[in-house]
Design a protein around this motif. Structure first.
Motif, PDB file in Angstrom:
ATOM      1  N   PHE A 180      -9.334 -11.959  -1.858  1.00 53.55           N
ATOM      2  CA  PHE A 180      -8.428 -10.868  -1.498  1.00 53.55           C
ATOM      3  C   PHE A 180      -8.403  -9.808  -2.585  1.00 53.55           C
ATOM      4  O   PHE A 180      -8.112  -8.633  -2.311  1.00 53.55           O
ATOM      5  CB  PHE A 180      -7.023 -11.429  -1.258  1.00 53.55           C
ATOM      6  CG  PHE A 180      -6.057 -10.441  -0.691  1.00 53.55           C
ATOM      7  CD1 PHE A 180      -5.957 -10.255   0.676  1.00 53.55           C
ATOM      8  CD2 PHE A 180      -5.243  -9.692  -1.521  1.00 53.55           C
ATOM      9  CE1 PHE A 180      -5.070  -9.334   1.208  1.00 53.55           C
ATOM     10  CE2 PHE A 180      -4.352  -8.768  -1.003  1.00 53.55           C
ATOM     11  CZ  PHE A 180      -4.271  -8.598   0.368  1.00 53.55           C
ATOM     12  N   LEU A 181      -8.696 -10.196  -3.811  1.00 58.97           N
ATOM     13  CA  LEU A 181      -8.703  -9.253  -4.923  1.00 58.97           C
ATOM     14  C   LEU A 181      -9.691  -8.120  -4.680  1.00 58.97           C
ATOM     15  O   LEU A 181      -9.474  -6.986  -5.136  1.00 58.97           O
ATOM     16  CB  LEU A 181      -9.038  -9.983  -6.222  1.00 58.97           C
ATOM     17  CG  LEU A 181      -9.101  -9.144  -7.496  1.00 58.97           C
ATOM     18  CD1 LEU A 181      -7.772  -8.451  -7.759  1.00 58.97           C
ATOM     19  CD2 LEU A 181      -9.496 -10.015  -8.689  1.00 58.97           C
TER      20      LEU A 181
ATOM     21  N   PHE B 278      -0.486  -8.466  -6.550  1.00 61.05           N
ATOM     22  CA  PHE B 278      -0.557  -9.300  -5.343  1.00 61.05           C
ATOM     23  C   PHE B 278      -1.988  -9.759  -5.091  1.00 61.05           C
ATOM     24  O   PHE B 278      -2.229 -10.919  -4.761  1.00 61.05           O
ATOM     25  CB  PHE B 278      -0.031  -8.508  -4.146  1.00 61.05           C
ATOM     26  CG  PHE B 278       0.209  -9.332  -2.920  1.00 61.05           C
ATOM     27  CD1 PHE B 278       1.344 -10.109  -2.796  1.00 61.05           C
ATOM     28  CD2 PHE B 278      -0.712  -9.341  -1.884  1.00 61.05           C
ATOM     29  CE1 PHE B 278       1.572 -10.877  -1.666  1.00 61.05           C
ATOM     30  CE2 PHE B 278      -0.505 -10.101  -0.749  1.00 61.05           C
ATOM     31  CZ  PHE B 278       0.638 -10.872  -0.637  1.00 61.05           C
ATOM     32  N   GLY B 279      -2.953  -8.859  -5.249  1.00 62.49           N
ATOM     33  CA  GLY B 279      -4.349  -9.244  -5.070  1.00 62.49           C
ATOM     34  C   GLY B 279      -4.843 -10.190  -6.143  1.00 62.49           C
ATOM     35  O   GLY B 279      -5.626 -11.100  -5.878  1.00 62.49           O
ATOM     36  N   LEU B 280      -4.373  -9.990  -7.382  1.00 67.75           N
ATOM     37  CA  LEU B 280      -4.806 -10.855  -8.485  1.00 67.75           C
ATOM     38  C   LEU B 280      -4.339 -12.286  -8.294  1.00 67.75           C
ATOM     39  O   LEU B 280      -5.086 -13.241  -8.561  1.00 67.75           O
ATOM     40  CB  LEU B 280      -4.274 -10.289  -9.803  1.00 67.75           C
ATOM     41  CG  LEU B 280      -4.600 -11.071 -11.072  1.00 67.75           C
ATOM     42  CD1 LEU B 280      -6.082 -10.977 -11.387  1.00 67.75           C
ATOM     43  CD2 LEU B 280      -3.772 -10.558 -12.249  1.00 67.75           C
ATOM     44  N   LEU B 281      -3.101 -12.481  -7.835  1.00 66.76           N
ATOM     45  CA  LEU B 281      -2.518 -13.816  -7.718  1.00 66.76           C
ATOM     46  C   LEU B 281      -2.672 -14.424  -6.331  1.00 66.76           C
ATOM     47  O   LEU B 281      -2.301 -15.583  -6.133  1.00 66.76           O
ATOM     48  CB  LEU B 281      -1.028 -13.776  -8.080  1.00 66.76           C
ATOM     49  CG  LEU B 281      -0.681 -13.295  -9.494  1.00 66.76           C
ATOM     50  CD1 LEU B 281       0.822 -13.390  -9.731  1.00 66.76           C
ATOM     51  CD2 LEU B 281      -1.436 -14.079 -10.546  1.00 66.76           C
TER      52      LEU B 281
ATOM     53  N   ILE C 267       0.836  -1.205   0.000  1.00 64.85           N
ATOM     54  CA  ILE C 267       0.000   0.000   0.000  1.00 64.85           C
ATOM     55  C   ILE C 267       0.868   1.251   0.000  1.00 64.85           C
ATOM     56  O   ILE C 267       0.567   2.236  -0.690  1.00 64.85           O
ATOM     57  CB  ILE C 267      -0.946  -0.006   1.212  1.00 64.85           C
ATOM     58  CG1 ILE C 267      -1.994  -1.121   1.056  1.00 64.85           C
ATOM     59  CG2 ILE C 267      -1.645   1.339   1.374  1.00 64.85           C
ATOM     60  CD1 ILE C 267      -2.881  -1.293   2.268  1.00 64.85           C
ATOM     61  N   LEU C 268       1.954   1.236   0.767  1.00 61.89           N
ATOM     62  CA  LEU C 268       2.811   2.408   0.874  1.00 61.89           C
ATOM     63  C   LEU C 268       3.696   2.604  -0.350  1.00 61.89           C
ATOM     64  O   LEU C 268       4.213   3.696  -0.566  1.00 61.89           O
ATOM     65  CB  LEU C 268       3.685   2.304   2.131  1.00 61.89           C
ATOM     66  CG  LEU C 268       2.930   2.347   3.467  1.00 61.89           C
ATOM     67  CD1 LEU C 268       3.886   2.101   4.626  1.00 61.89           C
ATOM     68  CD2 LEU C 268       2.208   3.678   3.647  1.00 61.89           C
ATOM     69  N   MET C 269       3.873   1.569  -1.152  1.00 55.62           N
ATOM     70  CA  MET C 269       4.694   1.712  -2.360  1.00 55.62           C
ATOM     71  C   MET C 269       3.987   2.610  -3.362  1.00 55.62           C
ATOM     72  O   MET C 269       2.757   2.591  -3.467  1.00 55.62           O
ATOM     73  CB  MET C 269       4.968   0.340  -2.985  1.00 55.62           C
ATOM     74  CG  MET C 269       5.895  -0.536  -2.173  1.00 55.62           C
ATOM     75  SD  MET C 269       6.208  -2.127  -2.967  1.00 55.62           S
ATOM     76  CE  MET C 269       7.135  -1.611  -4.405  1.00 55.62           C
TER      77      MET C 269
ATOM     78  N   LEU D 113      -8.559  -0.849  -2.482  1.00 57.78           N
ATOM     79  CA  LEU D 113      -7.475   0.028  -2.041  1.00 57.78           C
ATOM     80  C   LEU D 113      -6.834   0.762  -3.221  1.00 57.78           C
ATOM     81  O   LEU D 113      -6.532   1.958  -3.128  1.00 57.78           O
ATOM     82  CB  LEU D 113      -6.419  -0.786  -1.293  1.00 57.78           C
ATOM     83  CG  LEU D 113      -6.853  -1.361   0.063  1.00 57.78           C
ATOM     84  CD1 LEU D 113      -5.756  -2.264   0.624  1.00 57.78           C
ATOM     85  CD2 LEU D 113      -7.162  -0.239   1.048  1.00 57.78           C
ATOM     86  N   CYS D 114      -6.635   0.055  -4.326  1.00 56.47           N
ATOM     87  CA  CYS D 114      -6.062   0.700  -5.514  1.00 56.47           C
ATOM     88  C   CYS D 114      -7.004   1.783  -6.049  1.00 56.47           C
ATOM     89  O   CYS D 114      -6.553   2.854  -6.484  1.00 56.47           O
ATOM     90  CB  CYS D 114      -5.786  -0.339  -6.595  1.00 56.47           C
ATOM     91  SG  CYS D 114      -4.399  -1.441  -6.255  1.00 56.47           S
TER      92      CYS D 114
END
Length: 496
Positions: A76-77, A58-61, A47-49, A83-84
């Motif tokens: 999780f996606l 990360f959410g997709l996989l 998130i901070l990146m 968030l995105c």
């Protein structure tokens, strides 16, 4: 506070958190806290990146579900996309209006895809499903399957906004490889550990876990990471690695495919490692890989009866794809019969509802307990789209016309991306590699549809949306060659 100091503090906090979780998990012999702590640290870092791509990939996989009370297998996606989206709207809300107008917007929802999702919207309201708060059993609503389509639509809506340009595209491809390596390094030790506690924990987190005959765990989600990593490694213009690093990564990808014990994964790997070199014009490499695969298949076919007599044959399960003897001893035949029963049930329902399908759910109060009989298990598979054939599942839920439209979308993207990959080999090698990646993976998943996937799989729509996005990117501007400088002779200057 300076950025370097903030990064150091965050790194220290993450290390302390992981260390505490490891110590407590070892002391209590319970690994739930360790996984929860690691997830919190990784998600916080993502998130901070800057940007959206690391968190999105990360959410997709992500193979695990969110541990949300009262909701079973919440993907999780959903959290990652949310968030995105918040980061995107906050960033663009604070942006200057002139700069916002200058930003390029890509139209990912073309006419066939728009028609497909419009029909999904209509079909849902023909027989709406509410979220299932009690898992499965008394209230099989089918909402989870509809939610997957909503996530697929979210991917198509945001992918052009998250990736944005060529640099973002290359970053996306590399992060697919990085995240795949991360999950392989997490899951392979778990597979080799033979830990029933870890297997049970993974099952509670939404992953299907079985065991090999030697006691090792078989994580069904593992081959997918090997396939993505293998695909990225075959793109030399996107991911440039030293030979030793490349060989280590290739070994990890192969290990993931093998330890997954999945015949479908092996078949998809063969498609990927042959299609990408073919589209890249590396015909010698294509011939060597194809010949090697045929040789291994012939050897496995004739050696199958002898190999089937070994005390442990679980890891040879993928070779059951070409060896009847190994397929029989590793349970491949019984698994096929189990699938065929569900295919027949699905085809029966399609004949009754050929145009609009039956939707998802519709088993309210049909199952009396969480433990189902074989007949109830078949009903559950049909109601949730889990008939293990994507084409049948699509026609069953949405009708034959919708399934045919999906096939048209898939075939058109495979052909278009394949032709562009071959055409751009010399003029734009980076874009050609990305087109190779999309075409090969779509071909692999189109084959996997016959035995596994459903049309609402978000990864499929990610590949389709990525193919449309890549086609809309402008070609790389060639560097203008500097004009030759004509030096006036000294004698002419003197004569002038």
């Amino acid at each position: 506070m300076r950025p370097r100091q903030l990064t150091a503090l965050l790194t220290l906090g993450a290390a302390v958190t992981i260390a505490l979780c490891v110590g407590i998990s070892i002391a209590t012999e319970s690994y739930a806290l360790l996984i929860l702590g690691a997830t919190v640290v990784v998600v916080s870092v993502l998130i901070l990146m800057p940007g959206y791509i690391p968190l999105f990939v990360f959410g997709l996989l992500m193979p695990f579900s969110l541990p949300v009370p009262f909701v079973l297998n919440l993907p999780f996606l959903l959290l990652a996309l949310g968030l995105c989206a918040v980061k995107y709207w906050l960033q663009h809300g604070l942006q200057n209006r002139k700069l916002a107008k200058q930003s390029v917007h890509y139209r990912i929802l073309d006419v066939p895809i728009a028609v497909f999702f419009a029909w999904i919207f209509v079909r849902y309201f023909m027989n709406p499903s509410i979220p299932n708060l009690m898992g499965f059993g008394m209230n099989v609503t089918g909402f989870r399957s509809w939610l997957s389509y909503a996530l697929a639509f979210g991917i198509l809506f945001f992918i052009g906004r998250f990736v944005a340009n060529r640099a973002g595209l290359v970053k996306l491809m590399r992060w697919l490889g990085y995240v795949s390596i991360f999950f392989i390094l997490v899951m392979v030790p778990v597979t080799l550990s033979k830990s029933i506690a870890l297997g049970t924990l993974f099952m509670r987190m939404g992953m299907f876990v079985a065991t090999f005959d030697n006691g090792m765990l078989r994580l069904v989600a593992l081959p997918e990471f090997g396939l993505f990593l293998l695909s990225v490694l075959l793109l030399p213009n996107v991911l440039k690695l030293r030979r030793a690093t490349w060989l280590c990564a290739a070994a990890l990808a192969s290990m993931a495919v093998i330890l997954g014990g999945n015949r479908t994964g092996l078949g998809m790997a063969f498609i990927i490692v042959t299609v990408i070199p073919l589209l890249q014009g590396k015909f010698v490499k294509f011939g060597v890989i194809t010949g090697s695969a045929l040789l291994i298949s012939v050897v496995a076919f004739f050696a199958g009866p002898a190999l089937s007599q070994l005390p442990h044959t679980g890891f040879l399960r993928p070779l059951g794809l070409v060896s009847p003897a190994l397929s029989d001893v590793t349970g491949g035949d019984s698994n096929l019969e189990w699938r065929e029963v569900r295919w027949q049930r699905g085809l029966e329902e399609i004949r009754k509802h050929p145009l609009v399908g039956v939707g998802y759910g519709g088993l309210e109060n049909a199952l009396e307990s969480d433990t189902q009989s074989e007949e109830e298990s078949e009903d559950l598979s049909v109601a949730t789209g889990g008939v293990h054939n994507g084409y049948i599942a699509g026609a069953l839920a949405l009708g034959i016309p919708a399934a045919l439209l999906f096939c048209y979308i898939m075939i058109s993207r495979i052909v278009i991306n394949g032709l562009r990959a071959f055409a751009l080999r010399k003029s734009d090698p980076v874009m050609a590699d990305v087109h190779c990646f999309i075409c090969a993976n779509l071909l692999a998943y189109s084959a996997a549809f016959f035995v596994a996937e459903d049309m609402n799989e978000p990864v499929i729509w990610f590949l389709l949306g990525l193919g449309i996005f890549v086609g809309q990117l402008r070609p790389e501007a060639k560097k203008a060659r500097s004009a030759p400088v004509i030096v006036e002779p000294a004698l002419s200057r003197q004569l002038a």
